[in-house]
Design an enzyme around this catalytic site. Sequence first.
Site, PDB file in Angstrom:
ATOM      1  N   GLU A   1       0.784  -1.109  -0.104  1.00 57.50           N
ATOM      2  CA  GLU A   1      -0.147  -0.072   0.000  1.00 57.50           C
ATOM      3  C   GLU A   1       1.067   1.289  -0.031  1.00 57.50           C
ATOM      4  O   GLU A   1       1.861   1.418   0.878  1.00 57.50           O
ATOM      5  CB  GLU A   1      -0.847   0.236   1.161  1.00 57.50           C
ATOM      6  CG  GLU A   1      -1.821  -0.892   1.104  1.00 57.50           C
ATOM      7  CD  GLU A   1      -3.179  -1.026   2.063  1.00 57.50           C
ATOM      8  OE1 GLU A   1      -2.858  -0.109   3.031  1.00 57.50           O
ATOM      9  OE2 GLU A   1      -4.108  -1.596   2.166  1.00 57.50           O
TER      10      GLU A   1
ATOM     11  N   ASP B   1      -5.651   9.923   9.553  1.00 60.22           N
ATOM     12  CA  ASP B   1      -4.071   9.319   9.816  1.00 60.22           C
ATOM     13  C   ASP B   1      -3.727  10.104  11.160  1.00 60.22           C
ATOM     14  O   ASP B   1      -3.900  11.294  11.318  1.00 60.22           O
ATOM     15  CB  ASP B   1      -3.162   9.725   8.607  1.00 60.22           C
ATOM     16  CG  ASP B   1      -3.506   8.892   7.540  1.00 60.22           C
ATOM     17  OD1 ASP B   1      -3.429   7.569   7.724  1.00 60.22           O
ATOM     18  OD2 ASP B   1      -3.793   9.198   6.389  1.00 60.22           O
TER      19      ASP B   1
END
Length: 270
Positions: A49, A60
């Site tokens: 990824e 995040d």
Amino acid sequence: MSRIEGVLKALKEQGRKALIPYITAGDPHPEETVSLMHTLVSAGADIIELGVPFSDPMADGPVIQLACERALKHGTSLRQVMAMVKEFRKTDPDTPVVLMGYLNPMEAMGYEAFADAAADAGVDGVLTVDLPPEEADQVAPLFADRHLDPVFLLAPTTTDERIKAISEHSSGYVYYVSIKGVTGSATIDVDEVAKKVAHVHELTALPVGVGFGIRDAETAAAVGRVSDGVIVGSVLVDTIARHQTDPDALRNALTDLLHPMREALDSLAH
């Protein structure tokens, strides 16, 4: 069959679990990214990824936010990320690459131009954090025409109805977020993950990868026992931050972290 589907099918036939590491493209420096991707594969990655840096990565935690800042400071753009994948493909035609990021850079490029560039570069899947599957109608046919797998997130709070809807819009695998909150947060509750993943498997035929909270071989094995693959992000990105000025030490540190996870997952093979 897509490259992602082929890899996951082969692993299943071998009784093995997928190891899916995440790094942010352009971190610590754009010139390092392709080399780091090869390091991940050498250390045992089945799928990579690759994060597309964005100025407001809301899902995040601080570790990946800082990685995005470092990458953007070096001017890492979506087109540059595509070029990195294309360069990686010259010597690795087999390892699937999933671009992970936010909708804004894709919109700015234009959906069709993005899909063309991704397919041309050798990208295999796209995970857009802030694109709900029911709003993906514009991109779904573009991805399908170019054999790009759309990957979507499932959370602990996702309802059965929504799991089914996400499954219908997904291909390749689904990404189960093991912890409520942002990346890099909290401690994983493996029993809870086991229950939820078993339930997700009842609602989808797609493989289920589990991410958030996997920091070492022990947690990788525990999660691998109850899923089809483990997704490892923040701990790798944190390692990159700590070794960003020494490329050799960085590669060694990533290998030292990832290789024991690979061995731990392979010890589960049956």
